[in-house]
Design a protein around this motif. Structure first.
Motif, PDB file in Angstrom:
ATOM      1  N   TYR A 101      46.312  19.088  96.289  1.00 16.33           N
ATOM      2  CA  TYR A 101      46.909  19.323  94.973  1.00 16.33           C
ATOM      3  C   TYR A 101      46.072  20.261  94.110  1.00 16.33           C
ATOM      4  N   LYS A 165      55.784  22.049  96.720  1.00 18.05           N
ATOM      5  CA  LYS A 165      55.430  21.622  95.376  1.00 18.05           C
ATOM      6  C   LYS A 165      55.243  22.789  94.401  1.00 18.05           C
ATOM      7  N   ILE A 168      58.675  23.829  93.164  1.00 20.10           N
ATOM      8  CA  ILE A 168      59.247  22.812  92.285  1.00 20.10           C
ATOM      9  C   ILE A 168      58.432  22.667  91.015  1.00 20.10           C
ATOM     10  N   GLY A 169      57.116  22.744  91.157  1.00 16.04           N
ATOM     11  CA  GLY A 169      56.209  22.600  90.019  1.00 16.04           C
ATOM     12  C   GLY A 169      55.184  21.511  90.289  1.00 16.04           C
ATOM     13  N   GLU A 171      53.202  20.050  88.436  1.00 20.87           N
ATOM     14  CA  GLU A 171      53.116  19.007  87.410  1.00 20.87           C
ATOM     15  C   GLU A 171      54.033  17.823  87.703  1.00 20.87           C
ATOM     16  N   TYR A 172      54.982  17.994  88.609  1.00 19.61           N
ATOM     17  CA  TYR A 172      55.918  16.916  88.936  1.00 19.61           C
ATOM     18  C   TYR A 172      55.468  16.044  90.100  1.00 19.61           C
ATOM     19  N   PHE A 173      54.413  16.465  90.807  1.00 17.14           N
ATOM     20  CA  PHE A 173      53.942  15.700  91.963  1.00 17.14           C
ATOM     21  C   PHE A 173      52.805  14.800  91.559  1.00 17.14           C
ATOM     22  N   GLU A 175      54.774  12.137  91.207  1.00 20.13           N
ATOM     23  CA  GLU A 175      55.830  11.334  90.588  1.00 20.13           C
ATOM     24  C   GLU A 175      57.219  11.681  91.114  1.00 20.13           C
ATOM     25  N   LEU A 176      57.458  12.972  91.381  1.00 19.41           N
ATOM     26  CA  LEU A 176      58.747  13.383  91.925  1.00 19.41           C
ATOM     27  C   LEU A 176      59.017  12.682  93.256  1.00 19.41           C
TER      28      LEU A 176
END
Length: 194
Positions: A101, A165, A168-169, A171-173, A175-176
């Motif tokens: 990440y 990721k 998609i972004g 910042e959303y992983f 949690e997405l």
């Protein structure tokens, strides 16, 4: 020869854990291992490949530990949710796995991951989860109209979303993944019409 490869691996793992992927270089790894830089290339084509080997082993260990600590008597949503939660916590606690990440390095890592078809390294979980899904279907806890192997492919698709990721972004992983998995699991558990 295998001793030298193991020594390179162990020294690299220690350095990657302490300094991260980006701040560790091949000359540091070989210096720590007490060998010439050229020797490194007898065993690994690149720093990325070595890191990915370490990453995949750490990831497999984490997944196995997570699976072994699951309470399989819970409903499927709780079991899969518990697996994801344990995986997220384990990833955050492991400096090697956290690099996945790290925005500044993940593109290189993802490229090696895709080339190496890294999902194969967690195949040992496939049979265990396949048996669990089949059991849930027999118990009426999971839809029977979808083949258990297809359900495993749905889980594989969830895992592979992780390699997209950036699109998609970040910042959303993760949690997405948790939300997406919850929604999919609720659909797979809706046995009322099937």
């Amino acid at each position: 020869m295998e001793d030298k490869k193991a020594l390179i691996y162990d020294c690299a793992k220690e350095l990657f854990s302490a300094k991260g992927f980006k701040d560790t270089n091949i000359s540091e790894i070989t210096k720590k291992a007490g060998m010439a830089v050229g020797t490194f290339y007898n065993y690994y084509p690149s720093k990325e490949k070595l890191f990915m080997d370490i990453f995949l082993e750490e990831n497999a260990k984490l997944k196995q530990a997570c699976f072994q600590s699951l309470d399989l008597d819970q409903n499927p949503l709780a079991v899969v949710g518990q697996m994801l939660k344990l995986n997220v916590e384990g990833t955050k606690a492991n400096p090697i796995l956290r690099e996945w990440y790290n925005r500044s390095v993940f593109e290189k890592l993802e490229q090696v991951y895709r080339e190496e078809n890294g999902v194969d390294t967690v195949d040992f979980l496939y049979d265990s989860f396949l048996e669990l899904i089949t059991l849930w279907q027999k118990q009426g806890k999971m839809r029977k109209d979808i083949d258990s192997k297809m359900i495993m492919m749905i889980f594989a698709a969830i895992i592979n979303v992780d390699t997209h990721k950036e699109e998609i972004g970040l910042e959303y992983f993760p949690e997405l993944l948790l939300l997406m998995t919850e929604l999919i699991m609720k659909s797979l558990m809706d046995c009322s019409e099937y």
